[in-house]
Enzyme design. Sequence first.
Site, PDB file in Angstrom:
ATOM      1  N   SER A  77       0.841  -1.161  -0.026  1.00  0.00           N
ATOM      2  CA  SER A  77      -0.145   0.104   0.029  1.00  0.00           C
ATOM      3  C   SER A  77       0.851   1.333  -0.013  1.00  0.00           C
ATOM      4  O   SER A  77       2.120   1.299   0.380  1.00  0.00           O
ATOM      5  CB  SER A  77      -0.879  -0.004   1.285  1.00  0.00           C
ATOM      6  OG  SER A  77      -1.639  -1.216   1.230  1.00  0.00           O
TER       7      SER A  77
HETATM    8  N1  SAH Z   1      -0.145  -4.385   4.199  1.00  0.00           N
HETATM    9  C1  SAH Z   1       0.470  -5.337   2.940  1.00  0.00           C
HETATM   10  C2  SAH Z   1      -0.480  -5.208   1.800  1.00  0.00           C
HETATM   11  C3  SAH Z   1      -1.461  -5.868   1.632  1.00  0.00           C
HETATM   12  S1  SAH Z   1      -2.186  -6.261   0.302  1.00  0.00           S
HETATM   13  C4  SAH Z   1       1.899  -5.057   2.867  1.00  0.00           C
HETATM   14  O1  SAH Z   1       2.381  -3.972   3.626  1.00  0.00           O
HETATM   15  O2  SAH Z   1       2.490  -5.332   1.978  1.00  0.00           O
HETATM   16  C5  SAH Z   1      -3.694  -7.270   0.816  1.00  0.00           C
HETATM   17  C6  SAH Z   1      -3.012  -8.598   1.153  1.00  0.00           C
HETATM   18  O3  SAH Z   1      -4.410  -9.301   1.548  1.00  0.00           O
HETATM   19  C7  SAH Z   1      -2.739  -9.621  -0.134  1.00  0.00           C
HETATM   20  O4  SAH Z   1      -1.573  -9.915   0.176  1.00  0.00           O
HETATM   21  C8  SAH Z   1      -3.988 -10.516  -0.224  1.00  0.00           C
HETATM   22  O5  SAH Z   1      -3.196 -11.638  -0.593  1.00  0.00           O
HETATM   23  C9  SAH Z   1      -4.384 -10.709   1.316  1.00  0.00           C
HETATM   24  N2  SAH Z   1      -5.691 -11.390   1.406  1.00  0.00           N
HETATM   25  C10 SAH Z   1      -6.863 -10.987   0.635  1.00  0.00           C
HETATM   26  N3  SAH Z   1      -7.779 -11.723   0.980  1.00  0.00           N
HETATM   27  C11 SAH Z   1      -7.507 -12.293   2.387  1.00  0.00           C
HETATM   28  C12 SAH Z   1      -7.764 -13.068   3.321  1.00  0.00           C
HETATM   29  N4  SAH Z   1      -9.303 -13.523   3.270  1.00  0.00           N
HETATM   30  N5  SAH Z   1      -7.302 -13.738   4.234  1.00  0.00           N
HETATM   31  C13 SAH Z   1      -5.718 -13.337   4.310  1.00  0.00           C
HETATM   32  N6  SAH Z   1      -5.290 -12.502   3.459  1.00  0.00           N
HETATM   33  C14 SAH Z   1      -5.921 -11.995   2.439  1.00  0.00           C
END
Ligand code: SAH
Length: 239
Positions: A77
């Site tokens: 993000s």
């Molecule tokens: N904050 C993170 C970015 C997150 S992007 C960073 O600093 O890199 C959102 C993430 O949520 C993605 O990796 C995606 O695979 C994950 N995601 C989506 N749905 C999910 C779920 N139900 N449970 C766990 N992770 C999930």
Amino acid sequence: MEPGPVSEPPAEPEESFAFAAERERMVDEQIRARGVRDARVLAAMRRIPRHLFVAPELDREAYGDWALPTAEGQTISQPYILTRMLELLELEPDHRVLEIGTGTGYQTALLARLAREIFSIERIHTLLEGARAQLRMLGARNVRLRLGDGSLGWQEFAPYDRVLVAAAAPRVPEALKDQLGERGVLVIPVGGAEAQRLEVWRRTSAGRWEWRRHGECRFVPLLGRDAWREGRGPSGRDD
Ligand code: SAH
């Protein structure tokens, strides 16, 4: 046998000056300039090497004012949005935090500096293992990672003082509310495919909920049992 030479301890990985300076600039120009004042959050942002959480060919862009693509079609993000979420969480050093969507582990590393114990769930195996390696390298010992569907929370270690969801949800998953302790705070982007708003949910001491809606943001979808259905994104098309 001759005693061998006393070996030097391994050198600390050197960080080039440019990255540290870019991090300072990121905090001043993108984060403080937009009104984030939480001193602990700002200190953590100055400290954690964001460029190590992106692909080497993108590391020069790691401190820019934008989200960046990561493996598996996901994103890391925009720094400001992360900071805004951390500020809205009102973290205390003794808090236990549940994070949904570990991704690269960058936000997990920030949380690990700001709270006592972090429990983080990611649904994509390769991302989870990448994050695990990176967090280990940085010496973050107060983090537990798990592969799974974060829309169902992590019952085993509940209740949590704080819950942070880093993916866009159609609504607040019930399990996450259930697993939040008294006076706990949950921060989550809620909305459709194009845009979401950050929502802050707080469980009052009387067991009621207060919630507020904050600014607009854009996250990848939260896919799971109590979220968008896997294989179909919020757009209704196949993702
Ligand atoms: N904050 C993170 C970015 C997150 S992007 C960073 O600093 O890199 C959102 C993430 O949520 C993605 O990796 C995606 O695979 C994950 N995601 C989506 N749905 C999910 C779920 N139900 N449970 C766990 N992770 C999930």
